[in-house]
Design a protein around this motif. Structure first.
Motif, mmCIF file in Angstrom:
data_model
loop_
_atom_site.group_PDB
_atom_site.id
_atom_site.type_symbol
_atom_site.label_atom_id
_atom_site.label_comp_id
_atom_site.label_asym_id
_atom_site.label_seq_id
_atom_site.Cartn_x
_atom_site.Cartn_y
_atom_site.Cartn_z
ATOM 1 N N PHE A 201 12.481 1.621 9.395
ATOM 2 C CA PHE A 201 11.411 2.151 8.548
ATOM 3 C C PHE A 201 11.143 1.220 7.372
ATOM 4 O O PHE A 201 12.070 0.684 6.764
ATOM 5 C CB PHE A 201 11.782 3.545 8.010
ATOM 6 C CG PHE A 201 11.874 4.590 9.077
ATOM 7 C CD1 PHE A 201 10.737 5.220 9.554
ATOM 8 C CD2 PHE A 201 13.110 4.932 9.622
ATOM 9 C CE1 PHE A 201 10.821 6.188 10.544
ATOM 10 C CE2 PHE A 201 13.203 5.893 10.617
ATOM 11 C CZ PHE A 201 12.054 6.523 11.079
ATOM 12 N N ILE A 202 9.857 1.039 7.091
ATOM 13 C CA ILE A 202 9.422 0.405 5.847
ATOM 14 C C ILE A 202 8.472 1.394 5.175
ATOM 15 O O ILE A 202 8.097 2.418 5.761
ATOM 16 C CB ILE A 202 8.711 -0.951 6.100
ATOM 17 C CG1 ILE A 202 7.462 -0.766 6.992
ATOM 18 C CG2 ILE A 202 9.674 -1.932 6.753
ATOM 19 C CD1 ILE A 202 6.183 -0.509 6.278
ATOM 20 N N THR A 203 8.085 1.096 3.945
ATOM 21 C CA THR A 203 7.098 1.921 3.252
ATOM 22 C C THR A 203 5.964 1.023 2.765
ATOM 23 O O THR A 203 6.222 0.012 2.107
ATOM 24 C CB THR A 203 7.708 2.650 2.047
ATOM 25 O OG1 THR A 203 8.811 3.441 2.474
ATOM 26 C CG2 THR A 203 6.672 3.541 1.370
ATOM 27 N N LEU A 204 4.748 1.367 3.114
ATOM 28 C CA LEU A 204 3.576 0.777 2.475
ATOM 29 C C LEU A 204 2.598 1.915 2.213
ATOM 30 O O LEU A 204 2.214 2.633 3.131
ATOM 31 C CB LEU A 204 2.907 -0.311 3.328
ATOM 32 C CG LEU A 204 1.710 -0.962 2.623
ATOM 33 C CD1 LEU A 204 1.706 -2.476 2.766
ATOM 34 C CD2 LEU A 204 0.379 -0.405 3.139
ATOM 35 N N HIS A 205 2.242 2.090 0.939
ATOM 36 C CA HIS A 205 1.318 3.158 0.581
ATOM 37 C C HIS A 205 -0.117 2.670 0.820
ATOM 38 O O HIS A 205 -0.579 1.732 0.163
ATOM 39 C CB HIS A 205 1.513 3.582 -0.869
ATOM 40 C CG HIS A 205 2.826 4.254 -1.118
ATOM 41 N ND1 HIS A 205 3.366 5.158 -0.234
ATOM 42 C CD2 HIS A 205 3.722 4.153 -2.142
ATOM 43 C CE1 HIS A 205 4.529 5.597 -0.703
ATOM 44 N NE2 HIS A 205 4.765 4.994 -1.854
ATOM 45 N N VAL A 206 -0.775 3.314 1.777
ATOM 46 C CA VAL A 206 -2.095 2.878 2.214
ATOM 47 C C VAL A 206 -3.134 3.252 1.161
ATOM 48 O O VAL A 206 -3.242 4.410 0.763
ATOM 49 C CB VAL A 206 -2.468 3.528 3.562
ATOM 50 C CG1 VAL A 206 -3.745 2.917 4.106
ATOM 51 C CG2 VAL A 206 -1.319 3.387 4.559
ATOM 52 N N GLY A 207 -3.902 2.273 0.720
ATOM 53 C CA GLY A 207 -4.969 2.521 -0.239
ATOM 54 C C GLY A 207 -6.312 2.661 0.454
ATOM 55 O O GLY A 207 -6.430 2.461 1.664
ATOM 56 N N LEU A 208 -7.341 2.997 -0.302
ATOM 57 C CA LEU A 208 -8.666 3.168 0.292
ATOM 58 C C LEU A 208 -9.273 1.854 0.731
ATOM 59 O O LEU A 208 -10.268 1.835 1.444
ATOM 60 C CB LEU A 208 -9.609 3.857 -0.695
ATOM 61 C CG LEU A 208 -9.567 5.377 -0.709
ATOM 62 C CD1 LEU A 208 -10.855 5.923 -1.257
ATOM 63 C CD2 LEU A 208 -9.316 5.966 0.668
ATOM 64 N N GLY A 209 -8.673 0.737 0.306
ATOM 65 C CA GLY A 209 -9.150 -0.562 0.763
ATOM 66 C C GLY A 209 -9.146 -0.672 2.274
ATOM 67 O O GLY A 209 -9.891 -1.459 2.858
ATOM 68 N N THR A 210 -8.302 0.163 2.927
ATOM 69 C CA THR A 210 -8.241 0.133 4.385
ATOM 70 C C THR A 210 -9.558 0.569 5.018
ATOM 71 O O THR A 210 -9.869 0.224 6.152
ATOM 72 C CB THR A 210 -7.069 1.011 4.888
ATOM 73 O OG1 THR A 210 -6.811 0.732 6.255
ATOM 74 C CG2 THR A 210 -7.372 2.484 4.734
ATOM 75 N N PHE A 211 -10.376 1.360 4.291
ATOM 76 C CA PHE A 211 -11.662 1.813 4.808
ATOM 77 C C PHE A 211 -12.839 1.015 4.247
ATOM 78 O O PHE A 211 -13.962 1.184 4.665
ATOM 79 C CB PHE A 211 -11.905 3.295 4.472
ATOM 80 C CG PHE A 211 -10.840 4.200 5.000
ATOM 81 C CD1 PHE A 211 -10.479 4.176 6.336
ATOM 82 C CD2 PHE A 211 -10.176 5.070 4.154
ATOM 83 C CE1 PHE A 211 -9.492 5.008 6.819
ATOM 84 C CE2 PHE A 211 -9.186 5.914 4.627
ATOM 85 C CZ PHE A 211 -8.848 5.876 5.965
ATOM 86 N N ARG A 212 -12.561 0.195 3.248
ATOM 87 C CA ARG A 212 -13.652 -0.515 2.580
ATOM 88 C C ARG A 212 -14.240 -1.556 3.513
ATOM 89 O O ARG A 212 -13.517 -2.395 4.046
ATOM 90 C CB ARG A 212 -13.130 -1.177 1.299
ATOM 91 C CG ARG A 212 -14.219 -1.448 0.276
ATOM 92 C CD ARG A 212 -13.613 -2.039 -0.983
ATOM 93 N NE ARG A 212 -12.752 -1.110 -1.679
ATOM 94 C CZ ARG A 212 -13.186 -0.166 -2.504
ATOM 95 N NH1 ARG A 212 -14.479 -0.015 -2.715
ATOM 96 N NH2 ARG A 212 -12.343 0.633 -3.118
ATOM 97 N N PRO A 213 -15.551 -1.535 3.740
ATOM 98 C CA PRO A 213 -16.143 -2.506 4.651
ATOM 99 C C PRO A 213 -16.086 -3.919 4.071
ATOM 100 O O PRO A 213 -16.030 -4.105 2.855
ATOM 101 C CB PRO A 213 -17.601 -2.027 4.778
ATOM 102 C CG PRO A 213 -17.849 -1.222 3.546
ATOM 103 C CD PRO A 213 -16.540 -0.603 3.177
ATOM 104 N N VAL A 214 -16.071 -4.895 4.971
ATOM 105 C CA VAL A 214 -16.132 -6.285 4.542
ATOM 106 C C VAL A 214 -17.582 -6.583 4.174
ATOM 107 O O VAL A 214 -18.474 -6.520 5.021
ATOM 108 C CB VAL A 214 -15.648 -7.224 5.669
ATOM 109 C CG1 VAL A 214 -15.756 -8.677 5.231
ATOM 110 C CG2 VAL A 214 -14.212 -6.883 6.057
ATOM 111 N N SER A 215 -17.828 -6.901 2.913
ATOM 112 C CA SER A 215 -19.207 -7.024 2.423
ATOM 113 C C SER A 215 -19.677 -8.466 2.301
ATOM 114 O O SER A 215 -20.771 -8.721 1.805
ATOM 115 C CB SER A 215 -19.336 -6.321 1.067
ATOM 116 O OG SER A 215 -18.412 -6.870 0.148
ATOM 117 N N VAL A 216 -18.850 -9.418 2.735
ATOM 118 C CA VAL A 216 -19.239 -10.828 2.690
ATOM 119 C C VAL A 216 -19.556 -11.300 4.114
ATOM 120 O O VAL A 216 -19.173 -10.656 5.096
ATOM 121 C CB VAL A 216 -18.125 -11.701 2.078
ATOM 122 C CG1 VAL A 216 -17.920 -11.347 0.612
ATOM 123 C CG2 VAL A 216 -16.811 -11.526 2.837
#
Length: 342
Positions: A201-216
């Motif tokens: 097990f590891i821990t990574l707290h998922v932020g909303l950046g995971t849903f943020r579209p790539v805008s470039v």
């Protein structure tokens, strides 16, 4: 490298809106990362593709019921607040809708005043910093007032909040679930252990950046949002032992992958106990230092997640697999089907 290279046509009806009753009954596509060969199976049969000495690496983060609905104290205006990350103590970085109504000093009341929030800072794109006030234990208040922050592409209400948690979720702090792990049950994990597969097990707290579209337009110009990770000494020791004995390290999800690659990159390919913030961005051209395979779901077109998968298995292999998944009517995204890349 252009972002459009990671686009594909996805019919909206293939976006899974609800989880299956049995976690292990989702479909499983197996992709050979060297040849591009595909196999079709059911997730409960994943044991057939793993072997004794392999190690599955799971993210034990727990999703907070982080979406709060309240009223602005001065006007009674309806305000939605989404907790993103804890800054310090009772102070949190959040996303607010409608943000234009909330300035520094604004007060929001939730649940008849059981929880109040004072805005102490403003950020771009609807971001606000709040200090919360309450009686008792914050997480207990949050459990009673908050809702699960389901991704924006899921339109239906979730009847059972636990279905947006992995069965091994433990460390509170995520704004989203590490969804590749939703396919596992405690029984399946025990069966894997019995056949000699290690579980780490590891821990990574998922932020909303995971849903943020790539805008470039160009992949190289995209910046990832930093997310907090932690790897214990026991996990690091196990992973090094598995590697030394020739076992495969197979991550469950892109979050586990990014965590291990962050650590291996900083330590000449070795695993060490560590914690911190990572904004590692993995896309084709990246040389993997930590993992041999990955279990993942089917991701959004032009997302950083499909780019990561393409880095591991090759862009053409992945796009062919996704085209096949659409043709075969696999279910996509958080509550969708799974892919094993080995």
């Amino acid at each position: 490298m252009k972002v459009d290279l990671f686009d594909f046509d996805l019919p909206e009806e293939l976006i899974a809106q609800t989880p299956l009753k049995d976690r292990t009954s989702s479909r499983l596509m197996v992709l050979d990362k060297e040849t591009g060969k595909l196999e079709h199976d059911i997730f409960k049969n994943i044991k057939a593709y793993l072997r004794a000495g392999d190690c599955l690496v799971l993210n034990d983060t727990k999703v907070l019921p982080a979406r709060l609905f309240g009223e602005k104290e001065e006007t009674g205006a309806k305000i939605e607040v989404l907790l993103l990350k804890q800054v310090e103590g009772d102070t949190w970085e959040t996303l607010v809708k409608p943000a234009k109504r909330i300035k520094e000093g604004s007060v929001i009341r939730f649940g008849d005043g059981r929880l109040t929030a004072v805005c102490v800072g403003e950020k771009d794109h609807g971001g606000r910093i709040f200090t919360f006030q309450y009686e008792g234990i914050f997480y207990e208040v949050l459990e009673s007032l908050g809702e699960m922050p389901l991704p924006p592409y899921i339109k239906e209400q979730l009847e059972d909040k636990d279905r947006y948690q992995t069965v091994y979720a433990k460390e509170r702090g995520s704004a989203a679930a590490p969804t590749a792990g939703l396919h596992f049950t405690e029984e399946l994990l025990e069966e894997l252990k019995d056949m000699g597969v290690h579980i780490a097990f590891i821990t990574l707290h998922v932020g909303l950046g995971t849903f943020r579209p790539v805008s470039v337009d160009d992949v190289d110009e995209h910046e990832m949002h930093a997310e907090f990770y932690q790897v214990t000494e026991g996990t690091a020791r196990l992973l090094n032992e598995v590697r030394e004995k020739g076992g495969r390290i197979i991550t469950v999800g892109t979050t586990s992958t990014r965590t291990l690659e962050t650590i291996a990159t900083a330590n000449d390919g070795k695993f060490v106990s560590d914690s911190g913030w990572t904004n590692i961005f993995i896309y084709p051209g990246y040389e993997f230092k930590a993992i041999d395979g990955m279990i993942t779901n089917f991701h959004l077109p032009k997302s950083t997640l499909i780019m990561l998968v393409s880095a591991l298995a090759g862009r053409e292999n992945v796009l062919h697999a996704y085209k096949t998944a659409v043709k075969e009517k696999y279910r996509f995204f958080s509550f969708g089907d799974a892919m094993l890349i080995v």
